[in-house]
Motif scaffolding. Structure first.
Motif, short mmCIF file in Angstrom:
data_model
loop_
_atom_site.label_atom_id
_atom_site.label_comp_id
_atom_site.label_asym_id
_atom_site.label_seq_id
_atom_site.Cartn_x
_atom_site.Cartn_y
_atom_site.Cartn_z
N ASP A 88 -8.41 12.17 -22.46
CA ASP A 88 -7.20 11.74 -21.75
C ASP A 88 -7.49 11.32 -20.30
O ASP A 88 -6.86 11.81 -19.36
N TYR A 89 -8.46 10.41 -20.16
CA TYR A 89 -8.80 9.93 -18.81
C TYR A 89 -7.64 9.11 -18.25
O TYR A 89 -7.10 8.22 -18.91
N ALA A 90 -7.23 9.44 -17.04
CA ALA A 90 -6.18 8.70 -16.35
C ALA A 90 -6.36 8.92 -14.85
O ALA A 90 -6.77 10.01 -14.41
N PRO A 91 -6.05 7.92 -14.04
CA PRO A 91 -6.17 8.09 -12.58
C PRO A 91 -5.30 9.24 -12.09
O PRO A 91 -4.16 9.41 -12.53
N ALA A 92 -5.84 10.05 -11.18
CA ALA A 92 -5.09 11.19 -10.66
C ALA A 92 -5.69 11.61 -9.32
O ALA A 92 -6.89 11.45 -9.07
N ALA A 93 -4.82 12.14 -8.46
CA ALA A 93 -5.26 12.67 -7.17
C ALA A 93 -5.50 14.17 -7.30
O ALA A 93 -4.95 14.83 -8.18
N SER A 94 -6.30 14.69 -6.42
CA SER A 94 -6.55 16.14 -6.37
C SER A 94 -5.86 16.72 -5.15
O SER A 94 -5.63 16.02 -4.16
N PRO A 95 -5.49 18.00 -5.20
CA PRO A 95 -4.91 18.64 -4.01
C PRO A 95 -5.97 18.75 -2.91
O PRO A 95 -7.04 19.33 -3.13
N VAL A 96 -5.68 18.19 -1.75
CA VAL A 96 -6.67 18.08 -0.68
C VAL A 96 -6.06 18.54 0.64
O VAL A 96 -4.89 18.30 0.92
N VAL A 97 -6.87 19.21 1.45
CA VAL A 97 -6.54 19.53 2.84
C VAL A 97 -7.65 18.95 3.71
O VAL A 97 -8.83 19.21 3.48
N PHE A 98 -7.25 18.12 4.68
CA PHE A 98 -8.22 17.50 5.58
C PHE A 98 -8.47 18.39 6.79
O PHE A 98 -7.54 18.93 7.39
N TRP A 99 -9.75 18.49 7.18
CA TRP A 99 -10.16 19.26 8.35
C TRP A 99 -11.00 18.36 9.25
O TRP A 99 -11.64 17.41 8.79
N ASP A 100 -11.00 18.68 10.53
CA ASP A 100 -11.79 17.89 11.48
C ASP A 100 -12.06 18.76 12.72
O ASP A 100 -11.12 19.30 13.31
N LEU A 101 -13.33 18.89 13.10
CA LEU A 101 -13.66 19.67 14.29
C LEU A 101 -12.99 19.11 15.53
O LEU A 101 -12.66 19.85 16.46
N TYR A 102 -12.79 17.78 15.56
CA TYR A 102 -12.18 17.14 16.72
C TYR A 102 -10.67 17.03 16.61
O TYR A 102 -10.01 16.57 17.53
#
Length: 519
Positions: A88-102
């Motif tokens: 059942d391959y289908a495009p999907a996003a993953s739950p993500v949290v962005f981090w940045d030292l700056y």
């Protein structure tokens, strides 16, 4: 629990999988630039996320951020997924949290100076052994005096105290030289100029926020924006090493689980070991060997397998080797090294295959039943379901707006610590020193000087009074004699003149005494 599908083996026409219970046995993804390492990392991250395992990884080129957005799909990817056997391959996003030292492309990542510790901080500052020893003394002094080292201002303030009390500190803790203190201060200036000022402070990163699972039971993928950070390789490598050490020291022992509690991906792994002292390499080896029992899997990513020291390479049970082009003697040696790290497969010439692999293909060997490495397979890597490329700024902002941790980290906090306490003590000492001066100002200070200017000092006033008395006597005597003579003439004779002079002198002294303040 279903295994993570990595791709299809072209050697034996079998599915190549990674068993979740061996996900904490660490791994290596290697290969030349442009051979598909990043796509393999994204496939791994998606696979772990789908079974509820949080992932933390660095985004060196900016394209790992595509995990947060669904892919475009297309017939080509659909045919590849079907050929590999992706269900059942289908495009999907993953739950993500962005981090940045700056704090620009994600939530700020902060730690305190105390949590970083003198060893890792000395590596960031590129200090020599003598300067590192002075830094050890600074941290010990902070502990003994109950001073919190939270940000770089605290460290600067304490260095000032060490410089000021150098003789006493040297007598108690060991020799501290002024040049060493000055060298550390210059190194802090460079770190501040490179953006390290924002890294040290509060609120400090809580490890629990890297190990989150969303409401669907999927592991949250933490992505560290590192496209600018990678330009400061010491800071980049030391930060990730600090994070790994914090996980090791904080998490409890859990033994072997059905799946890892966290997967930690260390991209550009060679930066971790470049110019690292032997003691630090030994510490890294210890952490990698023992953190498995904490439920954490560490996956290194680099161009060549020998970028990772042998003692650590031997701890990596899951291997993915993309193509290496043997153009130079260094490349040829790397090919031989890579070939020797795999379990042989009679159907495959590993050394020859490494140079012939196409983009999206790799040699893969993972741990199977009872932890035994499977024979190496030439594998067609499964495509990820997310976007294989960078995302736009509006898309990034949308992901950040939905983040569950934004309110906690986006606003910095500056609570009372070493810098504030030392400044308050200096202010209190200054106020106490000014108090006697203020009292003196009333009795003999500025007000007294004004009084003396107008009326003279006590010594001058006494001299003036003495002169006045002498003048009074002289003038009084003359006037008295004149008055006495007049009185004597009125009384008559010499006797009258004698008594008249005495009377006249008394009268004049009484009058002049009233003028000059005598009572």
């Amino acid at each position: 629990m279903d295994p993570i599908l990595l791709g299809k083996g072209l050697t034996d026409d079998v599915a190549v999988t990674l068993l979740p219970k061996y996900g904490n046995r660490h791994g290596l993804v290697a290969g030349a630039t442009g051979t598909g390492k990043t796509v393999t990392l994204m496939t791994l991250a998606e696979g772990f996320s789908r079974i509820g395992v949080p992932v933390f990884m660095a985004d060196v080129k900016g394209d790992v951020a595509g995990l947060a957005v669904a892919g475009e799909g297309g017939d080509k990817l659909a045919r590849r997924a079907a050929e590999i056997g992706v269900a059942d391959y289908a495009p999907a996003a993953s739950p993500v949290v962005f981090w940045d030292l700056y704090g620009k492309l994600g939530h700020p990542v902060r730690t305190t100076v105390s949590e970083m510790g003198p060893t890792l901080l000395a590596r960031i500052l590129e200090l020599n052994d003598t300067q590192s020893g002075v830094l050890d003394i600074v941290f010990k002094l902070a502990d003994d005096r109950g001073l919190l080292l939270l940000d770089l201002d605290d460290l600067r303030a304490l260095l000032g105290v060490v410089a000021e009390e150098r003789k006493a500190v040297s007598a108690e803790y060991g020799l501290v030289s002024a040049p060493s203190v000055a060298a550390i201060q210059r190194a802090l200036l460079r770190l501040s100029r490179d953006g390290g000022e924002a890294f040290f402070g509060e609120p400090a990163l809580e490890l629990a926020d890297l190990m989150r699972v969303n409401h669907d039971g999927r592991g949250v993928i933490g992505i560290l924006a590192a496209d600018q950070l990678i330009l400061k390789p010491r800071l980049y490598a030391t930060f990730l090493l600090w994070l790994l050490a914090e996980l090791f020291e904080t998490l409890p022992e859990v033994g072997d689980l059905d799946k890892p509690r966290l997967v930690f991906v260390f991209d550009e792994a060679h930066l971790l070991f470049d110019d690292a002292p032997a003691a630090l390499k030994q510490r890294i080896e210890q952490v990698v060997r023992l953190i498995r029992s904490k439920g954490v899997g560490v996956y290194f990513c680099s161009q060549f397998p020998d970028d990772v020291p042998d003692d650590i390479l031997g701890q990596l049970g899951n291997r993915v080797q993309h193509a290496l082009r043997a153009y130079t003697p260094r490349d040829q040696k790397a090919v031989r090294t890579a070939a020797q790290t795999f379990v042989p497969n009679p159907k495959l010439d590993v050394a020859a295959a490494i140079s012939r692999l196409g983009t999206g293909e790799a040699l893969v060997s993972t741990l199977q039943d009872k932890g035994v490495p499977a024979p190496v397979q030439q594998t067609m890597i499964a495509p990820p379901r997310c976007r294989m490329g960078a995302i736009s700024e509006p898309e990034r902002m949308q992901v950040r707006a939905a983040s569950p941790v934004g309110m906690r980290y986006d606003t910095p906090v500056n609570r009372e610590s070493a810098a504030e306490l030392l400044a308050a003590r200096v202010q209190a000492a200054s106020t106490q020193a000014d108090a006697p001066a203020a009292r003196q100002d009333g009795e003999g200070g500025f007000g007294q000087k004004v009084h003396e200017f107008l009326f003279g000092t006590k010594r001058r006033q006494g001299a003036v009074e003495a002169v006045a008395k002498q003048t009074a006597r002289n003038v009084g005597g003359s006037i008295g004699r004149s008055v006495g003579n007049s009185i004597g003439k009125s009384v008559g004779g010499k006797t009258g003149g004698k008594y008249g002079g005495q009377i006249g002198n008394q009268v004049v002294r009484g009058v002049l005494g009233q003028i000059f303040g005598r009572r």
